[in-house]
Scaffold this active site. Structure first.
Site, PDB file in Angstrom:
ATOM      1  N   ASP A  29      42.361  33.867  40.929  1.00  0.00           N
ATOM      2  CA  ASP A  29      43.223  34.881  40.609  1.00  0.00           C
ATOM      3  C   ASP A  29      43.775  34.596  39.384  1.00  0.00           C
ATOM      4  O   ASP A  29      44.235  33.475  38.935  1.00  0.00           O
ATOM      5  CB  ASP A  29      44.058  35.104  41.751  1.00  0.00           C
ATOM      6  CG  ASP A  29      44.910  36.377  41.579  1.00  0.00           C
ATOM      7  OD1 ASP A  29      45.590  36.584  40.288  1.00  0.00           O
ATOM      8  OD2 ASP A  29      44.962  37.317  42.377  1.00  0.00           O
ATOM      9  N   ILE A  30      44.012  35.596  38.370  1.00  0.00           N
ATOM     10  CA  ILE A  30      44.416  35.482  37.053  1.00  0.00           C
ATOM     11  C   ILE A  30      46.045  34.768  37.041  1.00  0.00           C
ATOM     12  O   ILE A  30      46.307  34.401  36.207  1.00  0.00           O
ATOM     13  CB  ILE A  30      43.944  36.537  36.074  1.00  0.00           C
ATOM     14  CG1 ILE A  30      44.025  36.033  34.602  1.00  0.00           C
ATOM     15  CG2 ILE A  30      45.114  37.548  36.395  1.00  0.00           C
ATOM     16  CD1 ILE A  30      43.513  37.069  33.761  1.00  0.00           C
ATOM     17  N   ASN A  85      45.076  43.157  50.897  1.00  0.00           N
ATOM     18  CA  ASN A  85      45.915  44.366  50.931  1.00  0.00           C
ATOM     19  C   ASN A  85      45.009  45.583  50.722  1.00  0.00           C
ATOM     20  O   ASN A  85      44.093  45.467  49.975  1.00  0.00           O
ATOM     21  CB  ASN A  85      46.638  44.196  49.677  1.00  0.00           C
ATOM     22  CG  ASN A  85      47.644  43.033  49.259  1.00  0.00           C
ATOM     23  OD1 ASN A  85      48.283  42.554  50.371  1.00  0.00           O
ATOM     24  ND2 ASN A  85      47.731  42.217  48.234  1.00  0.00           N
ATOM     25  N   GLN A  92      47.639  46.905  47.341  1.00  0.00           N
ATOM     26  CA  GLN A  92      46.481  46.761  46.749  1.00  0.00           C
ATOM     27  C   GLN A  92      46.669  47.470  45.391  1.00  0.00           C
ATOM     28  O   GLN A  92      46.980  48.596  45.378  1.00  0.00           O
ATOM     29  CB  GLN A  92      45.385  47.574  47.588  1.00  0.00           C
ATOM     30  CG  GLN A  92      43.951  47.581  46.956  1.00  0.00           C
ATOM     31  CD  GLN A  92      42.790  48.170  47.666  1.00  0.00           C
ATOM     32  OE1 GLN A  92      43.110  48.839  48.789  1.00  0.00           O
ATOM     33  NE2 GLN A  92      41.678  47.545  47.599  1.00  0.00           N
ATOM     34  N   HIS A  98      39.085  42.745  48.356  1.00  0.00           N
ATOM     35  CA  HIS A  98      39.054  41.374  47.847  1.00  0.00           C
ATOM     36  C   HIS A  98      39.986  40.692  48.762  1.00  0.00           C
ATOM     37  O   HIS A  98      41.035  41.262  49.293  1.00  0.00           O
ATOM     38  CB  HIS A  98      39.501  41.109  46.566  1.00  0.00           C
ATOM     39  CG  HIS A  98      40.902  41.760  46.129  1.00  0.00           C
ATOM     40  ND1 HIS A  98      40.716  42.973  45.840  1.00  0.00           N
ATOM     41  CD2 HIS A  98      41.965  41.433  46.122  1.00  0.00           C
ATOM     42  CE1 HIS A  98      42.326  43.333  45.716  1.00  0.00           C
ATOM     43  NE2 HIS A  98      42.982  42.542  45.671  1.00  0.00           N
ATOM     44  N   HIS A 100      42.305  37.532  49.537  1.00  0.00           N
ATOM     45  CA  HIS A 100      42.907  36.333  48.700  1.00  0.00           C
ATOM     46  C   HIS A 100      42.955  35.047  49.543  1.00  0.00           C
ATOM     47  O   HIS A 100      43.094  35.185  50.868  1.00  0.00           O
ATOM     48  CB  HIS A 100      44.516  36.794  48.505  1.00  0.00           C
ATOM     49  CG  HIS A 100      44.868  37.935  47.818  1.00  0.00           C
ATOM     50  ND1 HIS A 100      45.189  37.766  46.469  1.00  0.00           N
ATOM     51  CD2 HIS A 100      44.559  39.172  48.090  1.00  0.00           C
ATOM     52  CE1 HIS A 100      45.589  38.922  45.944  1.00  0.00           C
ATOM     53  NE2 HIS A 100      44.988  39.880  46.719  1.00  0.00           N
TER      54      HIS A 100
HETATM   55  P1  AMP Z   1      45.725  43.115  45.067  1.00  0.00           P
HETATM   56  O1  AMP Z   1      47.322  43.422  44.900  1.00  0.00           O
HETATM   57  O2  AMP Z   1      45.603  42.598  46.620  1.00  0.00           O
HETATM   58  O3  AMP Z   1      45.071  44.417  44.863  1.00  0.00           O
HETATM   59  O4  AMP Z   1      45.723  41.949  44.345  1.00  0.00           O
HETATM   60  C1  AMP Z   1      44.905  42.275  42.960  1.00  0.00           C
HETATM   61  C2  AMP Z   1      44.896  40.623  42.254  1.00  0.00           C
HETATM   62  O5  AMP Z   1      43.819  40.767  41.184  1.00  0.00           O
HETATM   63  C3  AMP Z   1      46.313  40.310  41.659  1.00  0.00           C
HETATM   64  O6  AMP Z   1      46.516  39.084  42.232  1.00  0.00           O
HETATM   65  C4  AMP Z   1      45.864  39.829  40.303  1.00  0.00           C
HETATM   66  O7  AMP Z   1      46.577  38.780  39.685  1.00  0.00           O
HETATM   67  C5  AMP Z   1      44.387  39.781  40.386  1.00  0.00           C
HETATM   68  N1  AMP Z   1      43.582  40.274  39.090  1.00  0.00           N
HETATM   69  C6  AMP Z   1      43.657  41.173  38.179  1.00  0.00           C
HETATM   70  N2  AMP Z   1      43.034  41.355  37.416  1.00  0.00           N
HETATM   71  C7  AMP Z   1      42.427  40.191  37.329  1.00  0.00           C
HETATM   72  C8  AMP Z   1      41.564  39.472  36.588  1.00  0.00           C
HETATM   73  N3  AMP Z   1      40.982  40.083  35.393  1.00  0.00           N
HETATM   74  N4  AMP Z   1      40.736  38.236  36.963  1.00  0.00           N
HETATM   75  C9  AMP Z   1      41.369  37.565  38.040  1.00  0.00           C
HETATM   76  N5  AMP Z   1      42.332  38.266  38.886  1.00  0.00           N
HETATM   77  C10 AMP Z   1      42.578  39.284  38.608  1.00  0.00           C
END
Ligand code: AMP
Ligand code: ZN
Length: 136
Positions: A29-30, A85, A92, A98, A100
């Protein structure tokens, strides 16, 4: 605009991959909640858990477990949270399913507040009945 995870999976955006399987990929996760926070992502774009095939679901769950083991053995995590989520109201942000995998090192790093309270008389049975109808 195309889904950010589809773009990552196509190689159009960078990722820090930790493992790849036939039907899913795990990358960092970024914005990590803790060190090693990883996302396990099916290669096929689906929004909801129920849309995964059995094979995809099995692979996602299996890989999440393996990532968790690596977080323990390689990063020194003491425990791991797994969560999904699903839906905007549930937090989400990326509409590509995805899972986590969040390694935990100490208590209190992350607080998920549920505000649970004891159910009222009869409520649990009413809810169970309703859900059973949806699951027949
Ligand atoms: P969610 O809130 O469950 O949809 O989580 C989305 C997750 O994706 C968040 O924790 C972000 O930090 C992560 N995210 C968004 N863009 C990227 C990316 N380019 N590379 C890796 N993780 C990402
Ligand atoms: Zn997607």
């Amino acid at each position: 605009m195309e889904c950010v995870f589809c773009r990552i999976l196509k190689g159009e955006l960078p990722k820090h991959e930790v493992a790849g399987r036939e039907r899913c990929v795990a990358f960092l996760d970024i914005n990590p909640a803790t060190r090693g926070h990883t996302l396990v992502v099916p290669k096929r774009h689906v929004e909801r858990l129920s849309e995964l095939s059995e094979d995809e679901a099995a692979e996602v769950l299996r890989l999440a477990g393996e990532v968790a083991e690596a977080c323990v053995s390689r990063l020194g995590a003491a425990g791991v949270n797994f969560w999904i989520n699903q839906g905007k109201v549930a937090g989400q942000v990326v509409p590509h399913l995805h899972l986590h995998v969040v390694p935990r090192y100490a208590e209190g790093e992350i607080r998920v507040e549920m505000h649970q309270k004891q159910a009222e008389q009869g409520e649990l049975e009413r809810v169970a009945q309703e859900l059973r109808k949806g699951l027949e």
